[in-house]
Design a protein around this motif. Sequence first.
Motif, mmCIF file in Angstrom:
data_model
loop_
_atom_site.group_PDB
_atom_site.id
_atom_site.type_symbol
_atom_site.label_atom_id
_atom_site.label_comp_id
_atom_site.label_asym_id
_atom_site.label_seq_id
_atom_site.Cartn_x
_atom_site.Cartn_y
_atom_site.Cartn_z
ATOM 1 N N MET A 188 0.821 -1.203 0.000
ATOM 2 C CA MET A 188 0.000 0.000 0.000
ATOM 3 C C MET A 188 0.860 1.260 0.000
ATOM 4 O O MET A 188 0.553 2.249 -0.662
ATOM 5 N N GLU A 189 1.967 1.225 0.731
ATOM 6 C CA GLU A 189 2.851 2.377 0.794
ATOM 7 C C GLU A 189 3.523 2.656 -0.548
ATOM 8 O O GLU A 189 3.866 3.797 -0.866
ATOM 9 N N ASN A 190 3.721 1.601 -1.358
ATOM 10 C CA ASN A 190 4.434 1.757 -2.625
ATOM 11 C C ASN A 190 3.533 2.110 -3.800
ATOM 12 O O ASN A 190 4.023 2.314 -4.913
ATOM 13 N N VAL A 191 2.214 2.182 -3.582
ATOM 14 C CA VAL A 191 1.285 2.430 -4.679
ATOM 15 C C VAL A 191 1.597 3.743 -5.385
ATOM 16 O O VAL A 191 1.607 3.835 -6.611
ATOM 17 N N ASN A 192 1.832 4.819 -4.594
ATOM 18 C CA ASN A 192 2.064 6.139 -5.168
ATOM 19 C C ASN A 192 3.547 6.512 -5.237
ATOM 20 O O ASN A 192 3.884 7.679 -5.448
ATOM 21 N N LYS A 193 4.415 5.559 -5.040
ATOM 22 C CA LYS A 193 5.849 5.797 -5.103
ATOM 23 C C LYS A 193 6.270 6.092 -6.537
ATOM 24 O O LYS A 193 5.853 5.409 -7.470
ATOM 25 N N PRO A 194 7.092 7.132 -6.759
ATOM 26 C CA PRO A 194 7.569 7.427 -8.119
ATOM 27 C C PRO A 194 8.300 6.228 -8.705
ATOM 28 O O PRO A 194 9.057 5.544 -8.008
ATOM 29 N N ILE A 195 8.068 5.975 -9.991
ATOM 30 C CA ILE A 195 8.665 4.814 -10.643
ATOM 31 C C ILE A 195 10.013 5.204 -11.243
ATOM 32 O O ILE A 195 10.080 6.004 -12.173
ATOM 33 N N LYS A 196 11.076 4.653 -10.692
ATOM 34 C CA LYS A 196 12.422 4.924 -11.185
ATOM 35 C C LYS A 196 12.823 3.926 -12.250
ATOM 36 O O LYS A 196 13.466 4.270 -13.246
ATOM 37 N N ASN A 197 12.467 2.671 -12.031
ATOM 38 C CA ASN A 197 12.712 1.627 -13.023
ATOM 39 C C ASN A 197 11.751 0.467 -12.776
ATOM 40 O O ASN A 197 10.876 0.541 -11.915
ATOM 41 N N PHE A 198 11.933 -0.592 -13.539
ATOM 42 C CA PHE A 198 10.970 -1.690 -13.510
ATOM 43 C C PHE A 198 10.881 -2.381 -12.158
ATOM 44 O O PHE A 198 9.862 -2.993 -11.832
ATOM 45 N N THR A 199 11.934 -2.289 -11.343
ATOM 46 C CA THR A 199 11.882 -2.964 -10.052
ATOM 47 C C THR A 199 10.818 -2.357 -9.147
ATOM 48 O O THR A 199 10.284 -3.035 -8.269
ATOM 49 N N ASP A 200 10.503 -1.073 -9.341
ATOM 50 C CA ASP A 200 9.447 -0.444 -8.544
ATOM 51 C C ASP A 200 8.074 -1.025 -8.880
ATOM 52 O O ASP A 200 7.146 -0.925 -8.081
ATOM 53 N N ILE A 201 7.963 -1.621 -10.072
ATOM 54 C CA ILE A 201 6.697 -2.228 -10.502
ATOM 55 C C ILE A 201 6.703 -3.726 -10.251
ATOM 56 O O ILE A 201 5.767 -4.276 -9.657
ATOM 57 N N ALA A 202 7.749 -4.383 -10.711
ATOM 58 C CA ALA A 202 7.765 -5.849 -10.735
ATOM 59 C C ALA A 202 8.207 -6.479 -9.420
ATOM 60 O O ALA A 202 7.778 -7.584 -9.087
ATOM 61 N N PHE A 203 9.058 -5.789 -8.672
ATOM 62 C CA PHE A 203 9.573 -6.367 -7.436
ATOM 63 C C PHE A 203 8.665 -5.985 -6.270
ATOM 64 O O PHE A 203 8.967 -5.098 -5.473
ATOM 65 N N THR A 204 7.546 -6.652 -6.174
ATOM 66 C CA THR A 204 6.645 -6.453 -5.045
ATOM 67 C C THR A 204 7.266 -7.081 -3.801
ATOM 68 O O THR A 204 8.289 -7.779 -3.873
ATOM 69 N N GLU A 205 6.643 -6.855 -2.651
ATOM 70 C CA GLU A 205 7.180 -7.423 -1.419
ATOM 71 C C GLU A 205 7.191 -8.952 -1.466
ATOM 72 O O GLU A 205 8.104 -9.595 -0.942
ATOM 73 N N SER A 206 6.198 -9.533 -2.118
ATOM 74 C CA SER A 206 6.178 -11.001 -2.251
ATOM 75 C C SER A 206 7.339 -11.489 -3.099
ATOM 76 O O SER A 206 7.962 -12.520 -2.806
ATOM 77 N N VAL A 207 7.637 -10.732 -4.164
ATOM 78 C CA VAL A 207 8.754 -11.088 -5.035
ATOM 79 C C VAL A 207 10.073 -10.961 -4.275
ATOM 80 O O VAL A 207 10.941 -11.842 -4.342
ATOM 81 N N ASN B 281 21.738 -9.254 -5.282
ATOM 82 C CA ASN B 281 22.191 -8.967 -6.651
ATOM 83 C C ASN B 281 21.360 -7.871 -7.307
ATOM 84 O O ASN B 281 21.830 -7.204 -8.231
ATOM 85 N N TYR B 282 20.128 -7.690 -6.849
ATOM 86 C CA TYR B 282 19.225 -6.733 -7.483
ATOM 87 C C TYR B 282 19.108 -5.407 -6.728
ATOM 88 O O TYR B 282 18.415 -4.496 -7.184
ATOM 89 N N LEU B 283 19.772 -5.284 -5.583
ATOM 90 C CA LEU B 283 19.637 -4.077 -4.791
ATOM 91 C C LEU B 283 20.124 -2.833 -5.541
ATOM 92 O O LEU B 283 19.478 -1.785 -5.532
ATOM 93 N N ARG B 284 21.291 -2.929 -6.183
ATOM 94 C CA ARG B 284 21.833 -1.788 -6.915
ATOM 95 C C ARG B 284 20.979 -1.409 -8.112
ATOM 96 O O ARG B 284 20.917 -0.243 -8.495
ATOM 97 N N MET B 285 20.314 -2.398 -8.697
ATOM 98 C CA MET B 285 19.501 -2.134 -9.880
ATOM 99 C C MET B 285 18.396 -1.127 -9.589
ATOM 100 O O MET B 285 17.994 -0.347 -10.461
ATOM 101 N N GLY B 286 17.921 -1.112 -8.354
ATOM 102 C CA GLY B 286 16.853 -0.201 -7.992
ATOM 103 C C GLY B 286 17.251 1.258 -8.047
ATOM 104 O O GLY B 286 16.387 2.143 -8.029
ATOM 105 N N GLU B 287 18.563 1.539 -8.117
ATOM 106 C CA GLU B 287 19.040 2.923 -8.168
ATOM 107 C C GLU B 287 19.224 3.437 -9.594
ATOM 108 O O GLU B 287 19.471 4.619 -9.808
ATOM 109 N N ILE B 288 19.121 2.555 -10.568
ATOM 110 C CA ILE B 288 19.336 2.940 -11.963
ATOM 111 C C ILE B 288 18.027 3.416 -12.585
ATOM 112 O O ILE B 288 16.998 2.750 -12.474
#
Length: 222
Positions: A9-28, A40-47
Amino acid sequence: MNEIKNNAMENVNKPIKNFTDIAFTESVKEIQRKQGSRNNYLRMGEIEMNQLNQGEQKFITERDMFYMSTVGENGWPYVQYRGGPKGFLKVLSPTKIAFADFRGNMQYISSGNLRTNNKVALILIDYPTRTRLKIWGETEVLPADDPFLKNILIDDIYPAKIERLIVINVKAFDWNCPQHITPRYTEEEFNKMLDVEAIDLDCETAKRQLIKYLRQAENFKD
């Protein structure tokens, strides 16, 4: 489980920086942690990967097909093949792509789904090079006679009934690895690698040239 729902719920209105903001849900992310791939994917979220660069734009304009997924109001996903002349999926800007929607079997599943959920995911594949591009976006459905876009999206030579124009506002993209993609070739690509228009090939010569090309494409070794 409640923690996952709250974070979602907190991430619904979060600005989308890259695909991880969409595809990497908490379940993922939870599964990634269990399987050991999360770090391995932590740095990807900054790109930043939310605008199409020249490489993505070129790749899109060279395609003659793509797969598009939508979701109906009952929660069921649907994937549809979209095809047309090469370049029918147009790049309007780094954040907008669009295409003319051709009449098919008139089930209108994708069209109906977009009336209640405008979100889509696209997969574009170059089979000979085993290259795959994923795009997430939100759609706008416009009439086929839209005064601005009809001259950009409609190819008068292509024999198809245009029912609507679909604009996709790109939110994110991602390039996939080539694993498990079987190379396939269109007639144009097949003729190009044989170069049948330039030289007169006998069967054995054509066979040797084809084998050589396939080995190069798939990194085969003798």
